[in-house]
Design an enzyme around this catalytic site. Sequence first.
Site, PDB file in Angstrom:
ATOM      1  N   HIS A  77       0.849  -1.204   0.000  1.00 58.11           N
ATOM      2  CA  HIS A  77       0.000   0.000   0.000  1.00 58.11           C
ATOM      3  C   HIS A  77       0.872   1.238   0.000  1.00 58.11           C
ATOM      4  CE1 HIS A  77       0.769  -1.181   4.170  1.00 58.11           C
ATOM      5  NE2 HIS A  77       0.796   0.112   4.450  1.00 58.11           N
TER       6      HIS A  77
ATOM      7  N   HIS B 102       0.923   5.309   1.084  1.00 59.88           N
ATOM      8  CA  HIS B 102       0.306   6.377   1.873  1.00 59.88           C
ATOM      9  C   HIS B 102       0.438   7.677   1.093  1.00 59.88           C
ATOM     10  CE1 HIS B 102       0.459   4.232   5.893  1.00 59.88           C
ATOM     11  NE2 HIS B 102       1.402   3.568   5.263  1.00 59.88           N
TER      12      HIS B 102
HETATM   13  P1  AMP Z   1       1.919   0.535   7.360  1.00 56.13           P
HETATM   14  O1  AMP Z   1       2.564   0.861   8.668  1.00 56.13           O
HETATM   15  O2  AMP Z   1       2.608   1.203   6.197  1.00 56.13           O
HETATM   16  O3  AMP Z   1       1.719  -0.954   7.152  1.00 56.13           O
HETATM   17  O4  AMP Z   1       0.495   1.221   7.411  1.00 56.13           O
HETATM   18  C1  AMP Z   1      -0.695   0.551   7.621  1.00 56.13           C
HETATM   19  C2  AMP Z   1      -1.767   1.607   7.739  1.00 56.13           C
HETATM   20  O5  AMP Z   1      -3.028   0.984   7.599  1.00 56.13           O
HETATM   21  C3  AMP Z   1      -1.771   2.328   9.090  1.00 56.13           C
HETATM   22  O6  AMP Z   1      -1.545   3.719   8.879  1.00 56.13           O
HETATM   23  C4  AMP Z   1      -3.156   2.030   9.648  1.00 56.13           C
HETATM   24  O7  AMP Z   1      -3.713   3.137  10.319  1.00 56.13           O
HETATM   25  C5  AMP Z   1      -3.941   1.665   8.404  1.00 56.13           C
HETATM   26  N1  AMP Z   1      -5.046   0.756   8.606  1.00 56.13           N
HETATM   27  C6  AMP Z   1      -5.033  -0.439   9.233  1.00 56.13           C
HETATM   28  N2  AMP Z   1      -6.257  -1.009   9.196  1.00 56.13           N
HETATM   29  C7  AMP Z   1      -7.066  -0.156   8.522  1.00 56.13           C
HETATM   30  C8  AMP Z   1      -8.444  -0.168   8.152  1.00 56.13           C
HETATM   31  N3  AMP Z   1      -9.251  -1.178   8.467  1.00 56.13           N
HETATM   32  N4  AMP Z   1      -8.921   0.880   7.454  1.00 56.13           N
HETATM   33  C9  AMP Z   1      -8.125   1.922   7.132  1.00 56.13           C
HETATM   34  N5  AMP Z   1      -6.822   1.990   7.439  1.00 56.13           N
HETATM   35  C10 AMP Z   1      -6.286   0.970   8.127  1.00 56.13           C
END
Ligand code: AMP
Length: 142
Positions: free
Chosen positions: A102, A104
């Site tokens: 993903h 950001h």
């Molecule tokens: P990372 O640390 O790059 O893996 O980021 C994962 C991101 O996913 C974090 O910023 C979380 O806040 C976000 N996240 C996790 N679960 C959900 C969800 N169900 N809906 C939206 N964002 C999510």
Amino acid sequence: MPRDPDCVFCKIVVAEIPAAVVYENESIISFLDVNPLAEGHLLVIPREHYSSVLDIPPTQCGALFSVAPTLGRALMEVTGAEGFNVLLNDGRAAGQVVSHVHCHLVPRRADDDLGYRWNAKKYSPGRDAELTAAYQKAFAQQ
Ligand code: AMP
Ligand code: ZN
């Protein structure tokens, strides 16, 4: 299509759990990060499950980034941001928590309190040339 039944983002793809979806096409979905670094913080995911950029086919990787201009323009308009960071954490050491590739998109303002460390260093003499040669060898072997 590659899918992991335990993956939270795969569950969003099939609407098994809700998400604040702002944009989607045949390859990707973009939604609000549930714990935003700033209001309007977006995530973009491929519909297919890949843990790492190392696993994702180049076309899917391209699809992920190809929406950056569209999403970025909307983000600037909606949030009034002055800029934004596009960030992809790949691997636990890099801060990846959700094992579904993903990106950001984080809205930024000059006076926001987000900050990040960018502790730039200098190469010792010759080390940059060694690394350049090592990279060229690695690419030649791929
Ligand atoms: P990372 O640390 O790059 O893996 O980021 C994962 C991101 O996913 C974090 O910023 C979380 O806040 C976000 N996240 C996790 N679960 C959900 C969800 N169900 N809906 C939206 N964002 C999510
Ligand atoms: Zn997944």
